[in-house]
Design an enzyme around this catalytic site. Structure first.
Site, short mmCIF file in Angstrom:
data_model
loop_
_atom_site.label_atom_id
_atom_site.label_comp_id
_atom_site.label_asym_id
_atom_site.label_seq_id
_atom_site.Cartn_x
_atom_site.Cartn_y
_atom_site.Cartn_z
N GLU A 75 -19.13 -0.38 16.29
CA GLU A 75 -19.61 0.85 16.94
C GLU A 75 -19.32 2.09 16.11
OE1 GLU A 75 -19.74 3.08 21.28
OE2 GLU A 75 -18.49 1.31 21.03
N LYS A 135 -23.36 -0.07 24.76
CA LYS A 135 -23.09 -0.47 26.14
C LYS A 135 -24.06 -1.60 26.46
CE LYS A 135 -19.71 1.78 27.76
NZ LYS A 135 -18.52 0.96 27.85
#
Length: 208
Positions: free
Chosen positions: A11, A27
């Protein structure tokens, strides 16, 4: 105390390059399978998951607002929304938000404005941070923090410290895993997601 950190995070918290700033929140996660039929089913499940898409859209909007604090007016744009990315052990849903960094702001200014990462805190950010602090009785150390660099040219890159191991002195090596819990969460699925996220380490240990 001496501390060693190894991070395999997928990420991107933010990257600054040539005056542009970009963030890529994650997500939505599902484990991959060696069986092609099961793997395709997992891919399609994440692709069609209203819960995961809603969660990422919420965080995308949060980070769009966050990044606007250090961006020139009118430059913030969502380049990708809920795109599926394939990694060694999991599929993730990812969005990409970019903008032009306000010329008077440095990478350190951006770090101060954006941290902690909205994909970790949830919404609304300040209230969520207050709740997390009340619930958790000890700090997370490096987990879900940010690891990166700032160069003399003004460029910078920071991750969100997931898939990250650390060791203090000669103590056992520690790592963490977790999920974002929403009203639509299924406990069994969230637990399985946590296990799948740890496969970056558990599969390596089993195979070496």
């Amino acid at each position: 105390d001496a501390c060693t950190i190894a991070s395999f995070s997928p990420e991107e918290f933010f990257t600054i390059q040539n005056g542009s700033i970009r963030t890529r929140p994650i997500k939505g996660t599902i484990g991959k399978h060696s069986n092609p039929k099961l793997d395709l089913h997992a891919y399609q499940t994440l692709l069609n998951s209203k819960k995961d898409h809603a969660e990422l859209v919420m965080i995308t909007d949060l980070l769009r607002n966050d990044i606007s604090q250090c961006a020139t007016i009118g430059s913030v744009k969502v380049d990708e929304l809920c795109a599926i990315r394939s990694y060694d052990y999991v599929y993730h849903l990812i969005s990409t938000i970019s903008a032009q960094l306000t010329p008077s702001y440095t990478a350190l200014d951006a770090l101060k404005m954006l941290a902690p990462g909205g994909s970790i805190t949830g919404c609304p950010k300040i209230s969520a941070c207050d709740v997390i602090q009340r619930i958790e009785n000890h700090p997370r150390n490096f987990y879900t923090g940010h690891i990166g660099f700032m160069s003399s040219s003004g460029d910078a890159a920071f991750n969100v410290a997931i898939r990250t191991c650390y060791q203090q002195n000669n103590a056992p090596i520690l790592t963490h895993s977790g999920c974002g819990i929403t009203i639509d969460s299924d406990p069994d699925q969230e637990y399985q997601e946590s296990i799948d996220k740890l496969r970056f380490l558990t599969d390596y240990v089993l195979n070496h």
